[in-house]
Motif scaffolding. Structure first.
Motif, short mmCIF file in Angstrom:
data_model
loop_
_atom_site.label_atom_id
_atom_site.label_comp_id
_atom_site.label_asym_id
_atom_site.label_seq_id
_atom_site.Cartn_x
_atom_site.Cartn_y
_atom_site.Cartn_z
N ALA A 104 2.21 1.08 -6.17
CA ALA A 104 1.30 1.89 -5.36
C ALA A 104 0.46 2.81 -6.23
CB ALA A 104 2.10 2.70 -4.34
N HIS A 105 1.07 3.39 -7.28
CA HIS A 105 0.34 4.29 -8.17
C HIS A 105 -0.83 3.56 -8.84
CE1 HIS A 105 -0.42 7.41 -11.14
NE2 HIS A 105 -0.37 6.47 -12.07
N PHE A 106 -0.58 2.37 -9.35
CA PHE A 106 -1.62 1.64 -10.06
C PHE A 106 -2.70 1.12 -9.11
CE2 PHE A 106 1.42 1.21 -13.62
CZ PHE A 106 0.57 1.56 -14.66
N LEU A 107 -2.33 0.79 -7.88
CA LEU A 107 -3.27 0.16 -6.96
C LEU A 107 -4.06 1.15 -6.12
CD1 LEU A 107 -0.91 -2.71 -5.81
CD2 LEU A 107 -3.06 -3.02 -7.05
N THR A 108 -3.61 2.39 -6.02
CA THR A 108 -4.27 3.38 -5.18
C THR A 108 -5.47 3.98 -5.90
OG1 THR A 108 -2.22 3.90 -4.02
CG2 THR A 108 -3.97 5.55 -3.94
N ASN A 109 -6.65 3.86 -5.27
CA ASN A 109 -7.89 4.36 -5.88
C ASN A 109 -8.54 5.48 -5.08
OD1 ASN A 109 -8.06 2.38 -8.10
ND2 ASN A 109 -8.27 0.91 -6.43
N THR A 110 -7.95 5.83 -3.95
CA THR A 110 -8.48 6.91 -3.13
C THR A 110 -7.31 7.81 -2.75
OG1 THR A 110 -8.14 5.80 -1.01
CG2 THR A 110 -10.18 5.29 -2.19
N SER A 111 -7.55 8.71 -1.83
CA SER A 111 -6.47 9.58 -1.37
C SER A 111 -5.48 8.84 -0.46
CB SER A 111 -7.04 10.78 -0.62
OG SER A 111 -7.83 10.35 0.48
N THR A 112 -5.87 7.63 -0.04
CA THR A 112 -4.99 6.83 0.82
C THR A 112 -4.15 5.90 -0.04
OG1 THR A 112 -6.63 6.86 2.59
CG2 THR A 112 -4.90 5.18 2.71
N ARG A 113 -2.83 5.95 0.13
CA ARG A 113 -1.91 5.13 -0.65
C ARG A 113 -2.13 3.65 -0.33
NH1 ARG A 113 2.92 2.68 0.21
NH2 ARG A 113 4.55 2.73 -1.41
N SER A 114 -2.16 2.82 -1.36
CA SER A 114 -2.30 1.38 -1.15
C SER A 114 -1.08 0.84 -0.43
CB SER A 114 -2.48 0.67 -2.49
OG SER A 114 -3.72 0.99 -3.07
N PRO A 115 -1.28 -0.03 0.56
CA PRO A 115 -0.16 -0.53 1.36
C PRO A 115 0.56 -1.69 0.68
CG PRO A 115 -2.21 -1.42 2.21
CD PRO A 115 -2.58 -0.52 1.06
N VAL A 116 1.27 -1.40 -0.40
CA VAL A 116 1.92 -2.47 -1.15
C VAL A 116 2.92 -3.24 -0.28
CG1 VAL A 116 1.60 -1.38 -3.38
CG2 VAL A 116 3.66 -0.87 -2.06
N GLU A 117 3.47 -2.57 0.73
CA GLU A 117 4.42 -3.24 1.61
C GLU A 117 3.75 -4.31 2.48
OE1 GLU A 117 5.93 0.81 0.55
OE2 GLU A 117 4.02 0.02 1.33
N SER A 118 2.43 -4.27 2.59
CA SER A 118 1.74 -5.31 3.34
C SER A 118 1.74 -6.64 2.58
CB SER A 118 0.29 -4.89 3.61
OG SER A 118 0.25 -3.74 4.41
N ALA A 119 1.84 -6.56 1.26
CA ALA A 119 1.86 -7.77 0.43
C ALA A 119 3.27 -8.19 0.04
CB ALA A 119 1.02 -7.55 -0.83
N PHE A 120 4.15 -7.20 -0.18
CA PHE A 120 5.48 -7.49 -0.72
C PHE A 120 6.57 -6.86 0.15
CE2 PHE A 120 2.68 -6.96 -4.53
CZ PHE A 120 2.61 -8.30 -4.90
N ALA A 121 7.60 -7.61 0.43
CA ALA A 121 8.82 -7.07 1.04
C ALA A 121 9.76 -6.75 -0.12
CB ALA A 121 9.44 -8.08 1.99
N ILE A 122 9.79 -5.48 -0.52
CA ILE A 122 10.41 -5.10 -1.80
C ILE A 122 11.88 -4.74 -1.61
CG2 ILE A 122 10.29 -3.49 -3.73
CD1 ILE A 122 7.27 -3.22 -3.13
N ARG A 123 12.71 -5.35 -2.47
CA ARG A 123 14.13 -5.00 -2.54
C ARG A 123 14.41 -4.58 -3.98
NH1 ARG A 123 12.54 -9.45 1.06
NH2 ARG A 123 14.10 -9.63 2.71
N GLU A 124 14.94 -3.38 -4.15
CA GLU A 124 15.24 -2.90 -5.51
C GLU A 124 16.54 -3.50 -6.01
OE1 GLU A 124 15.07 1.34 -5.83
OE2 GLU A 124 12.88 1.35 -5.72
N LEU A 125 16.52 -3.90 -7.27
CA LEU A 125 17.69 -4.49 -7.90
C LEU A 125 18.69 -3.43 -8.33
CD1 LEU A 125 15.85 -7.08 -10.17
CD2 LEU A 125 17.08 -7.57 -8.05
N HIS A 126 19.93 -3.85 -8.47
CA HIS A 126 20.97 -3.02 -9.08
C HIS A 126 21.97 -3.96 -9.74
CE1 HIS A 126 23.77 -4.17 -5.86
NE2 HIS A 126 22.78 -3.94 -5.01
N ASP A 127 22.82 -3.43 -10.59
CA ASP A 127 23.81 -4.25 -11.26
C ASP A 127 24.72 -4.92 -10.23
OD1 ASP A 127 25.18 -5.32 -13.46
OD2 ASP A 127 26.68 -3.72 -13.38
#
Length: 256
Positions: A104-127
């Motif tokens: 989101a940090h890299f993709l956001t170019n305005t005051s509105t956060r880029s909707p990364v969740e619209s493209a990716f269903a993100i699951r964070e990894l762990h050991d």
């Protein structure tokens, strides 16, 4: 009936940047109609499309957030949302802690956060993280790279492929790779550091890890710019006496 083969296609294996004939780290693992994109380094999205459309990818798995393993997630975001391809749902994306905010940090170019969740269903990894994608079982272990980083074991119908990601030799990788049919292991360092922490394998380390794990086959990848692929394979072969090959871009290996 013969079962579908488990295949590994090398999209790229260069480090620390893409070259004219080799993108950075990226691999397509396929079994029947199931396809997993493993690491998305610079240049790998273009190569992926030689084999599958992006809407045919069932999941993306990212080992760590260095650019040579993850940078093409940025262009993939635009492809998912704005290219002339219809997606029924966001692509499942497995990645290290913090990957959502980083994208989101890299993709956001305005005051509105880029909707990364619209493209990716993100699951964070762990050991110890496990997931099922199609008929594939994905098991993740934390490894030693100086930042949150993970290795991956993919299993199906009694066959197994293990990918080291970027890491120093470590017990978690050796245990994850025990008895695997193929170990895809990085060999970025020409020699171990004289001081400071080790964060990569040398070719000799790669052979040692494969031997300690009892891997049946070693695929050397992510060879550093101070080494040639032939030299890396030769040096790894001094420590591992099974088959050793280089993960050349564009090569497809059948895991059996």
């Amino acid at each position: 009936m013969t079962s579908a083969p488990l295949r590994l296609t090398v999209l790229g294996s260069a480090t620390p940047h893409a070259t004219v004939d080799n993108p950075c780290s990226g691999y397509l693992v396929s079994h029947g109609a199931t396809r997993v994109w493993v690491d998305a380094g610079s240049g790998t999205l273009a190569q992926l499309q030689r084999y599958v459309r992006l809407d045919e990818v069932d999941a993306i798995w990212i080992s760590h957030l260095h650019a040579d393993h993850s940078a093409d997630l940025l262009t993939t975001y635009y492809a998912v949302l704005f290219a002339n391809v219809r997606f029924d749902a966001p692509i499942p994306l497995y990645g290290p802690p913090g990957i959502t905010d980083r994208l989101a940090h890299f993709l956001t170019n305005t005051s509105t956060r880029s909707p990364v969740e619209s493209a990716f269903a993100i699951r964070e990894l762990h050991d110890g993280h496990q997931a099922s994608v199609g008929g594939l079982t994905l098991t993740t272990r934390a490894v030693e790279h100086g930042i949150p980083a993970f290795a991956l074991r993919i299993e199906v119908e009694g066959r197994s492929l293990v990918y080291s990601g970027d890491t120093a030799p470590c017990a978690n990788l050796t245990r994850l790779a025990e008895g695997c049919d193929a170990l895809l292991c990085e060999a970025e360092s020409s020699r171990a550091p004289a001081d400071g922490p080790q964060v990569h394998h040398t070719p000799e380390d790669t052979g040692d890890t494969a031997g300690a794990a009892g891997a049946r086959r070693l695929l050397v990848t992510h060879v550093g710019p101070t080494l040639t692929p032939a030299e890396a394979v030769r040096r790894a072969s001094t420590r591992f006496h099974g088959p050793v090959d280089y993960a050349a871009p564009g090569t497809t290996f059948s895991i059996a």
